[in-house]
Design a protein around this motif. Structure first.
Motif, PDB file in Angstrom:
ATOM      1  N   CYS A  79      95.588  29.404   8.338  1.00 37.83           N
ATOM      2  CA  CYS A  79      94.667  28.273   8.440  1.00 37.83           C
ATOM      3  C   CYS A  79      93.355  28.549   9.160  1.00 37.83           C
ATOM      4  O   CYS A  79      92.419  27.741   9.035  1.00 37.83           O
ATOM      5  N   GLN A  80      93.248  29.622   9.927  1.00 38.87           N
ATOM      6  CA  GLN A  80      92.041  29.835  10.725  1.00 38.87           C
ATOM      7  C   GLN A  80      90.800  29.944   9.830  1.00 38.87           C
ATOM      8  O   GLN A  80      90.811  30.633   8.808  1.00 38.87           O
ATOM      9  N   ASP A  81      89.729  29.255  10.221  1.00 41.06           N
ATOM     10  CA  ASP A  81      88.421  29.283   9.558  1.00 41.06           C
ATOM     11  C   ASP A  81      88.456  28.688   8.146  1.00 41.06           C
ATOM     12  O   ASP A  81      87.591  28.995   7.326  1.00 41.06           O
ATOM     13  N   ARG A  82      89.427  27.837   7.853  1.00 37.53           N
ATOM     14  CA  ARG A  82      89.475  27.144   6.571  1.00 37.53           C
ATOM     15  C   ARG A  82      89.217  25.652   6.785  1.00 37.53           C
ATOM     16  O   ARG A  82      89.435  25.119   7.860  1.00 37.53           O
ATOM     17  N   ARG A  83      88.758  24.998   5.727  1.00 38.58           N
ATOM     18  CA  ARG A  83      88.514  23.552   5.801  1.00 38.58           C
ATOM     19  C   ARG A  83      89.836  22.792   5.836  1.00 38.58           C
ATOM     20  O   ARG A  83      89.977  21.786   6.536  1.00 38.58           O
ATOM     21  N   SER A  84      90.845  23.257   5.095  1.00 39.65           N
ATOM     22  CA  SER A  84      92.160  22.630   5.086  1.00 39.65           C
ATOM     23  C   SER A  84      93.198  23.671   4.684  1.00 39.65           C
ATOM     24  O   SER A  84      92.866  24.691   4.062  1.00 39.65           O
ATOM     25  N   CYS A  85      94.434  23.423   5.048  1.00 39.49           N
ATOM     26  CA  CYS A  85      95.532  24.307   4.642  1.00 39.49           C
ATOM     27  C   CYS A  85      96.822  23.506   4.642  1.00 39.49           C
ATOM     28  O   CYS A  85      96.963  22.521   5.375  1.00 39.49           O
ATOM     29  N   GLN A  86      97.757  23.932   3.811  1.00 44.19           N
ATOM     30  CA  GLN A  86      99.048  23.259   3.682  1.00 44.19           C
ATOM     31  C   GLN A  86     100.097  24.276   3.234  1.00 44.19           C
ATOM     32  O   GLN A  86      99.832  25.088   2.345  1.00 44.19           O
ATOM     33  N   PHE A  87     101.264  24.238   3.863  1.00 44.28           N
ATOM     34  CA  PHE A  87     102.354  25.125   3.449  1.00 44.28           C
ATOM     35  C   PHE A  87     103.684  24.538   3.907  1.00 44.28           C
ATOM     36  O   PHE A  87     103.736  23.665   4.781  1.00 44.28           O
ATOM     37  N   LEU A  88     104.760  25.031   3.296  1.00 40.63           N
ATOM     38  CA  LEU A  88     106.111  24.555   3.588  1.00 40.63           C
ATOM     39  C   LEU A  88     106.663  25.287   4.800  1.00 40.63           C
ATOM     40  O   LEU A  88     106.588  26.518   4.885  1.00 40.63           O
ATOM     41  N   VAL A  89     107.216  24.541   5.739  1.00 39.91           N
ATOM     42  CA  VAL A  89     107.755  25.114   6.977  1.00 39.91           C
ATOM     43  C   VAL A  89     109.206  25.510   6.783  1.00 39.91           C
ATOM     44  O   VAL A  89     110.028  24.682   6.388  1.00 39.91           O
TER      45      VAL A  89
END
Length: 296
Positions: free
Chosen positions: A80-90
Motif C-alpha cells: 500500500c505504500q505511496d498508492r492512492r488506495s489498496c485492498q487485499f484479503l487478510v
C-alpha cells in the motif's frame, strides 16, 4: 480546502479479521503513508474478531493472546505504500510462517495521507525557520517535529557531550505550526524551547523539521466578511465595495468550477457533451419553426 487539509492531517486506523478484506484509501492528490501495522492476536476473540465457529470454554482458555507476526509492517509497505488506495484479503499465508496455528488473527493498520508534492525544511535549535509559497498559493503543514530523532539531522549535527542518543519530541509541534503557518503565503518561527517547550533532558541539542505543501486555492479559505476590503488611498474613492464583492464572487465561482473539472473530468465531459447536444436540438427546433413560419 479546509476539508482537504483536515483529511491529510488525520491519522487513519483500519482493521480486518482473517478472511476479510482490508481497504485503505486517501483523498485526491495524496498517497498512503503507512505508520505502523500489527498482525496476530493480543486480545481474546470475544473482544475483537470473534471466531465464525462456536468454541467451548476450554478452547477459549487455550487461545493464544500473545501472538504477533514481525513481517506485517513490511507487507503493508509492499502492498500500500505511496498508492492512492489498496485492498487485499487478510490471511496468515500473506505474512509468512504462522506463529499460532488454530488461533484466529486480525490486522491493524495505522496510516496517514501524504500529499504527492511536498517540501521539507529543517532549522537547528535557536535558528529561525522560514516557510513560503509562490504568489496565489498558501502553506499546508503536513508534519512537524521538534526535538531529537534517533537518526539525527544532517543539517544540524549533534555534538558529542556525553549524552545518550535518546529520542525526544514535542507533542505540540504540529499544532503550533498549523496555528502559525496554515493558510498563509509565508511565515517564520524560531526553533526554540520558548516556542515549543523542552521535550528533552537539559543540554540535548534539538532541531525543528517541518514537511509542508503549497496549495493553489487561497480564495476558498474562510474569510472574515465583517472586514471591508483593503483599498489603497488612491483608489478608495473610485472603487465601490459592491463591485469588489462581485468580482471576488466571480473569481470564487471560476476557481470552484476549475476544481470540480480537475477532480471530476469524466463528469465534466459528460456535462459538456450533454450541453452541446441540447444546444444543437434547440437550434434545430428554432430553424424548423423559422422555415415553417416563412412557408406559412
Amino acid at each position: 480546502f479546509a476539508g482537504y487539509i483536515s483529511q491529510i492531517l488525520k491519522n487513519y486506523t483500519d482493521h480486518a479479521c482473517d478472511g476479510e478484506y482490508v481497504s485503505l484509501r486517501c483523498p485526491h492528490r495524496t498517497t498512503i503513508s503507512i505508520q505502523s501495522s500489527f498482525y496476530g492476536r493480543i486480545v481474546p476473540s470475544h473482544q475483537l474478531c470473534p471466531s465464525r465457529y462456536p468454541h467451548s470454554y476450554a478452547t477459549l482458555i487455550k487461545e493464544d493472546v500473545a501472538c504477533s507476526v514481525g513481517t506485517s509492517l513490511q507487507k503493508m509497505l509492499d502492498e500500500c505504500q505511496d498508492r492512492r488506495s489498496c485492498q487485499f484479503l487478510v490471511n496468515s499465508r500473506l505474512f509468512g510462517m504462522d506463529p499460532c496455528p488454530g488461533t484466529g488473527k486480525y490486522l491493524l493498520v495505522w496510516y496517514k495521507c501524504r500529499p504527492n508534492e511536498y517540501k521539507s525544511k529543517v532549522a537547528c535549535e535557536d535558528d529561525k525557520l522560514r516557510l513560503s509559497c509562490k504568489k496565489s498559493m498558501v502553506i499546508a503543514i503536513y508534519s512537524a517535529i521538534f526535538g531529537r530523532t534517533q537518526g539525527g539531522s544532517l543539517e544540524c549535527p549533534y555534538q558529542n557531550l556525553g549524552m545518550p542518543m535518546t529520542e525526544c519530541q514535542s507533542a505540540t509541534a504540529l499544532q503550533l505550526m498549523i496555528k502559525r503557518c496554515h493558510g498563509k503565503r509565508s511565515c517564520s518561527i524560531y526553533a526554540s524551547t520558548y516556542e515549543f517547550g523542552d521535550p528533552c533532558y537539559p543540554g540535548i541539542q534539538k532541531h525543528l523539521n517541518v514537511i509542508y505543501t503549497c496549495d493553489n486555492t487561497p480564495l476558498l479559505l474562510p474569510v472574515d466578511e465583517t472586514q471591508p476590503p483593503a483599498l489603497s488611498s488612491s483608489s478608495s474613492s473610485s472603487m465601490e465595495p459592491v463591485g469588489v464583492s462581485t468580482e471576488m464572487a466571480l473569481l470564487s465561482n471560476i476557481l470552484a468550477a476549475y476544481a470540480f473539472i480537475t477532480e471530476n473530468p469524466e463528469r465534466a465531459a459528460l456535462y459538456f457533451v450533454s450541453g452541446v447536444c441540447i444546444g444543437l436540438v434547440l437550434t434545430l427546433l428554432a430553424l424548423v419553426l423559422r422555415v415553417s413560419c416563412r412557408t406559412d
